[in-house]
Design an enzyme around this catalytic site. Structure first.
Site, mmCIF file in Angstrom:
data_model
loop_
_atom_site.group_PDB
_atom_site.id
_atom_site.type_symbol
_atom_site.label_atom_id
_atom_site.label_comp_id
_atom_site.label_asym_id
_atom_site.label_seq_id
_atom_site.Cartn_x
_atom_site.Cartn_y
_atom_site.Cartn_z
ATOM 1 N N CYS A 1 0.935 -1.336 0.057
ATOM 2 C CA CYS A 1 -0.091 -0.091 -0.076
ATOM 3 C C CYS A 1 0.759 1.169 0.053
ATOM 4 O O CYS A 1 1.425 1.422 0.919
ATOM 5 C CB CYS A 1 -0.967 0.100 1.208
ATOM 6 S SG CYS A 1 -1.958 1.261 1.260
ATOM 7 N N CYS B 1 -0.416 4.343 0.260
ATOM 8 C CA CYS B 1 -1.141 5.435 0.902
ATOM 9 C C CYS B 1 -0.114 6.224 1.836
ATOM 10 O O CYS B 1 0.826 5.653 2.521
ATOM 11 C CB CYS B 1 -2.405 5.254 1.481
ATOM 12 S SG CYS B 1 -2.494 4.441 3.176
ATOM 13 N N CYS C 1 -0.658 4.312 6.172
ATOM 14 C CA CYS C 1 -0.272 3.131 6.702
ATOM 15 C C CYS C 1 1.095 3.174 7.199
ATOM 16 O O CYS C 1 2.051 3.898 6.766
ATOM 17 C CB CYS C 1 -0.266 1.928 5.716
ATOM 18 S SG CYS C 1 -2.048 1.416 5.064
#
Length: 197
Positions: A53, A55, A58
């Site tokens: 991920c 993003c 996280c």
């Protein structure tokens, strides 16, 4: 332009996160990175949708572009030690990420609001010594790396590295997860599904 390999994530860079998991894997213990008095959680199932991920929310190891995160049913997760050290990073976020207040590692993320993934907890299996977890399935939110300071000219190289590892890269989530979100939203909004065939 340099062709130096970019630091995706230690489990991807080493290939360890791509090893096949064990069928009927029973789960295991995840621990924060404190030297003593570790926060531990127990998972009684394997993860699903394990992915890299990109993003900005996280938890990622130092220097890594991606986190590795999967989900388990909420009732498959229990805090087993030093839970008093956990604190929510951002209570306003849909996914409330519980992190150790000493080492900063996120142990799990939980959704308490009306959301397509409510009932699933987000976890990082790299915090476990057990082998057999589901391998990384895909990479999501690659474009989000730009908002965290990655030179936009490097995103194609990131995608090529992921492709070289056999991972499809998306700028959101994988199509099955995006379909699940869209279906949940449609049902919430009272949409009646019909066949066009």
């Amino acid at each position: 332009m340099s062709t130096k390999t970019l630091p995706l994530h230690p489990l991807l860079d080493s290939g360890a996160g791509l090893k096949p998991g064990s069928e009927n894997f029973p789960g295991g213990t995840l621990s924060c990175r404190c030297a003593t008095n570790k926060v531990t959680i127990r998972l009684t199932s394997n993860v699903a949708h394990n992915h890299a991920c990109g993003c900005s929310k996280c938890w990622k190891p130092n220097g890594a572009l991606f986190s590795i995160v999967g989900v388990v049913p909420r009732d498959a997760l229990s805090i087993t030690a030093n839970g008093q050290k956990l604190s929510i990073i951002d209570a306003a976020a849909p996914i409330q990420r519980y992190a150790c207040t000493e080492c900063g590692v996120h142990l799990f993320g939980r959704i308490e609001v009306d959301h397509p993934f409510k009932g699933l907890d987000f976890v990082h299996t790299e915090l476990s010594d057990a082998e057999g977890w589901q391998p990384v399935q895909f990479a999501g939110f690659v474009s989000s790396l730009i908002g965290q300071g990655l030179d936009p000219s490097l995103t194609d190289r990131v995608r090529e590295q992921l492709k070289g590892l056999g991972l499809q890269a998306y700028d959101a989530l994988s199509p099955p997860l995006m379909d699940a979100i869209a279906a949940w939203n449609a049902k919430r909004d009272g949409v009646v599904f019909r066949s066009v065939i």
